[in-house]
Each structure stands twice: as structure tokens, then as C-alpha cells.
Design a protein around this motif. Structure first.
Motif, PDB file in Angstrom:
ATOM      1  N   SER A 125      44.879 -49.389 -68.269  1.00 43.34           N
ATOM      2  CA  SER A 125      44.336 -48.533 -69.368  1.00 43.34           C
ATOM      3  C   SER A 125      42.693 -48.372 -69.368  1.00 43.34           C
ATOM      4  O   SER A 125      42.041 -47.509 -69.346  1.00 43.34           O
ATOM      5  CB  SER A 125      44.663 -48.939 -70.735  1.00 43.34           C
ATOM      6  N   VAL A 126      42.121 -49.445 -68.971  1.00 43.70           N
ATOM      7  CA  VAL A 126      40.526 -49.596 -68.654  1.00 43.70           C
ATOM      8  C   VAL A 126      40.341 -48.736 -67.517  1.00 43.70           C
ATOM      9  O   VAL A 126      39.608 -47.691 -67.483  1.00 43.70           O
ATOM     10  CB  VAL A 126      40.252 -50.799 -68.578  1.00 43.70           C
ATOM     11  N   GLN A 127      41.047 -48.719 -66.403  1.00 45.20           N
ATOM     12  CA  GLN A 127      40.985 -48.141 -65.272  1.00 45.20           C
ATOM     13  C   GLN A 127      40.930 -46.597 -65.477  1.00 45.20           C
ATOM     14  O   GLN A 127      40.231 -45.894 -64.895  1.00 45.20           O
ATOM     15  CB  GLN A 127      41.587 -48.659 -63.963  1.00 45.20           C
ATOM     16  N   ALA A 128      41.994 -46.270 -66.278  1.00 46.52           N
ATOM     17  CA  ALA A 128      42.365 -44.768 -66.554  1.00 46.52           C
ATOM     18  C   ALA A 128      41.001 -44.258 -67.320  1.00 46.52           C
ATOM     19  O   ALA A 128      40.927 -42.997 -67.050  1.00 46.52           O
ATOM     20  CB  ALA A 128      43.558 -44.665 -67.196  1.00 46.52           C
ATOM     21  N   GLN A 129      40.120 -45.235 -67.962  1.00 52.10           N
ATOM     22  CA  GLN A 129      39.137 -44.436 -68.670  1.00 52.10           C
ATOM     23  C   GLN A 129      37.769 -45.138 -68.126  1.00 52.10           C
ATOM     24  O   GLN A 129      37.010 -45.393 -68.698  1.00 52.10           O
ATOM     25  CB  GLN A 129      39.198 -44.928 -70.089  1.00 52.10           C
ATOM     26  N   THR A 130      37.827 -44.959 -66.692  1.00 53.96           N
ATOM     27  CA  THR A 130      36.633 -45.473 -66.073  1.00 53.96           C
ATOM     28  C   THR A 130      35.413 -44.452 -66.535  1.00 53.96           C
ATOM     29  O   THR A 130      35.644 -43.190 -66.169  1.00 53.96           O
ATOM     30  CB  THR A 130      36.713 -45.529 -64.572  1.00 53.96           C
ATOM     31  N   MET A 131      34.255 -44.889 -66.959  1.00 54.03           N
ATOM     32  CA  MET A 131      33.117 -43.809 -67.267  1.00 54.03           C
ATOM     33  C   MET A 131      32.557 -43.493 -65.863  1.00 54.03           C
ATOM     34  O   MET A 131      32.220 -44.305 -65.118  1.00 54.03           O
ATOM     35  CB  MET A 131      32.062 -44.654 -68.060  1.00 54.03           C
ATOM     36  N   LEU A 132      32.256 -42.018 -65.544  1.00 49.35           N
ATOM     37  CA  LEU A 132      31.800 -41.484 -64.441  1.00 49.35           C
ATOM     38  C   LEU A 132      30.693 -40.666 -64.908  1.00 49.35           C
ATOM     39  O   LEU A 132      30.382 -40.557 -66.155  1.00 49.35           O
ATOM     40  CB  LEU A 132      33.031 -40.478 -63.963  1.00 49.35           C
ATOM     41  N   THR A 133      29.799 -40.621 -63.852  1.00 45.06           N
ATOM     42  CA  THR A 133      28.401 -39.800 -64.250  1.00 45.06           C
ATOM     43  C   THR A 133      28.328 -38.560 -63.483  1.00 45.06           C
ATOM     44  O   THR A 133      28.957 -38.720 -62.344  1.00 45.06           O
ATOM     45  CB  THR A 133      27.381 -40.738 -63.795  1.00 45.06           C
ATOM     46  N   GLY A 134      27.864 -37.601 -63.805  1.00 38.91           N
ATOM     47  CA  GLY A 134      27.588 -36.331 -63.005  1.00 38.91           C
ATOM     48  C   GLY A 134      26.547 -35.462 -63.498  1.00 38.91           C
ATOM     49  O   GLY A 134      26.025 -35.531 -64.798  1.00 38.91           O
ATOM     50  N   THR A 135      26.232 -34.628 -62.740  1.00 38.10           N
ATOM     51  CA  THR A 135      25.297 -33.511 -63.350  1.00 38.10           C
ATOM     52  C   THR A 135      25.804 -32.236 -63.617  1.00 38.10           C
ATOM     53  O   THR A 135      26.826 -31.957 -62.734  1.00 38.10           O
ATOM     54  CB  THR A 135      24.180 -33.150 -62.209  1.00 38.10           C
ATOM     55  N   VAL A 136      25.762 -31.458 -64.698  1.00 43.26           N
ATOM     56  CA  VAL A 136      26.480 -30.270 -65.030  1.00 43.26           C
ATOM     57  C   VAL A 136      25.817 -29.121 -64.203  1.00 43.26           C
ATOM     58  O   VAL A 136      24.689 -29.035 -64.033  1.00 43.26           O
ATOM     59  CB  VAL A 136      26.417 -29.973 -66.363  1.00 43.26           C
ATOM     60  N   VAL A 137      26.597 -28.648 -63.350  1.00 44.23           N
ATOM     61  CA  VAL A 137      26.147 -27.456 -62.314  1.00 44.23           C
ATOM     62  C   VAL A 137      26.572 -26.101 -62.768  1.00 44.23           C
ATOM     63  O   VAL A 137      26.194 -25.068 -62.383  1.00 44.23           O
ATOM     64  CB  VAL A 137      26.448 -27.672 -60.737  1.00 44.23           C
ATOM     65  N   GLY A 138      27.495 -25.969 -63.641  1.00 51.99           N
ATOM     66  CA  GLY A 138      28.163 -25.004 -64.408  1.00 51.99           C
ATOM     67  C   GLY A 138      28.852 -25.025 -65.482  1.00 51.99           C
ATOM     68  O   GLY A 138      29.185 -25.893 -66.122  1.00 51.99           O
ATOM     69  N   VAL A 139      28.541 -23.968 -66.316  1.00 52.55           N
ATOM     70  CA  VAL A 139      29.354 -23.992 -67.688  1.00 52.55           C
ATOM     71  C   VAL A 139      30.018 -22.449 -67.813  1.00 52.55           C
ATOM     72  O   VAL A 139      29.539 -21.501 -67.674  1.00 52.55           O
ATOM     73  CB  VAL A 139      28.301 -23.925 -69.065  1.00 52.55           C
ATOM     74  N   LYS A 140      31.373 -22.779 -67.543  1.00 49.31           N
ATOM     75  CA  LYS A 140      32.342 -21.633 -67.484  1.00 49.31           C
ATOM     76  C   LYS A 140      32.497 -21.058 -68.617  1.00 49.31           C
ATOM     77  O   LYS A 140      32.665 -19.893 -68.997  1.00 49.31           O
ATOM     78  CB  LYS A 140      33.598 -22.169 -66.952  1.00 49.31           C
ATOM     79  N   ASP A 141      32.685 -21.868 -69.863  1.00 50.57           N
ATOM     80  CA  ASP A 141      32.762 -21.364 -71.116  1.00 50.57           C
ATOM     81  C   ASP A 141      32.329 -22.632 -72.158  1.00 50.57           C
ATOM     82  O   ASP A 141      32.044 -23.590 -71.784  1.00 50.57           O
ATOM     83  CB  ASP A 141      34.294 -20.808 -71.406  1.00 50.57           C
TER      84      ASP A 141
END
Length: 161
Positions: A16-32
Motif C-alpha cells: 500500500s505504501v508503494q502504491a502511494q509513492t509520492m511523485l513530483t512533476g511540472t504541470v505542462v498542460g491543463v485540459k480542464d
């Protein structure tokens, strides 16, 4: 027997911890209002469907406002998220955080979306929606806001008429 149960519980908690690994990224698009595109540190893009919220469709009343709200909050910014599921379109359903805020909560608090009760049992989000309704914030200023799935059904029925 006790050792087997403890081992099984340990394996389940690790999964369950692996399934909820915190990831990081930059938002490059907002679809809606509830769908964004994120670029990770390996230059891979992922479409994220925000968990626990349903925003108006783009052509629906308040659809553009919801998209603008999400864009103002996170476009071209670094976010932290963890994937909770995949939706029927193959998108990753994720809980998204920015500036120590939970994006879904901010959207609901500001009347830019519905608490998606079909997929969330959060009391806090339900209360935020009730408060936004009472204060007539965002889409709740409309006399009869239409839930996105109902709006889509009405549009399809109109096209088939």
C-alpha cells in the motif's frame, strides 16, 4: 501462525505504501478543471485525472472558470502527487498537492467542482462543498448547477434528437 499473519500484514502495508509513492512533476498542460498533464524528471508526460472531484465540462457553465482556477493554481508549477487508480480512459487518477495544499480541496472550497461522492467518502470534502454551496461560491451562484454527467447525457440526447 502468528509469524505468518505478521508477515502477511507487513507485505500488505509495504504494497500500500508503494502504491502511494509520492511523485513530483511540472504541470505542462491543463485540459480542464480536473485533468492536467505533468512532465516528470525523465521528460515523460502523464495525464492526471484529479481524484475526488468532478468539474464542469469545458463547454458547460463554469467549465472555463474551473479550468482557469486549476491553471492559476498549478500551471507551469511543480506539484507532488500520488496515483490512486486508473480511470476507464487509462488516465492516472491522482491526489495532487501544491504549496502544501490539496488541489481537489481548493477546487471544491472555491465552488469550481463537485465532491465526487461516487469515488470519495471524504467528510472534509463533503463539508467544503456544503460550505461553498451555502456561500454561493463559483458554480453554486447558479440557480440550478448541472452535474457534469447529467450535462453530458443531456447534450447526447439533444444531438440524437
Amino acid at each position: 501462525m502468528k509469524k505468518i499473519i505478521i508477515t502477511a500484514l507487513l507485505i500488505l502495508s509495504i504494497c500500500s505504501v508503494q502504491a502511494q509513492t509520492m511523485l513530483t512533476g511540472t504541470v505542462v498542460g491543463v485540459k480542464d478543471g480536473d485533468t492536467v498533464e505533468v512532465l516528470d524528471d525523465q521528460n515523460k508526460t502523464t495525464i492526471l485525472r484529479l481524484a475526488e472531484v468532478d468539474c464542469p465540462e469545458k463547454k458547460q457553465p463554469y467549465g472555463k472558470a474551473a479550468k482557469q482556477f486549476t491553471s492559476n493554481a498549478i500551471y507551469r508549477k511543480t506539484i507532488h502527487y500520488f496515483v490512486t487508480d486508473k480511470d476507464r480512459y487509462g488516465r492516472s487518477v491522482a491526489k495532487v498537492f501544491y504549496k502544501n495544499k490539496y488541489l481537489t480541496a481548493e477546487i471544491i472550497k472555491n465552488g469550481m467542482g463537485w465532491h465526487y461522492k461516487k469515488y470519495s467518502r471524504s467528510r472534509e470534502l463533503a463539508q467544503l462543498e456544503q460550505k461553498a454551496r451555502a456561500q454561493k461560491k463559483g458554480l453554486w451562484a447558479d440557480a440550478n448547477p448541472i452535474y457534469p454527467s447529467d450535462w453530458r447525457k443531456a447534450r447526447r440526447a439533444k444531438k440524437n434528437y
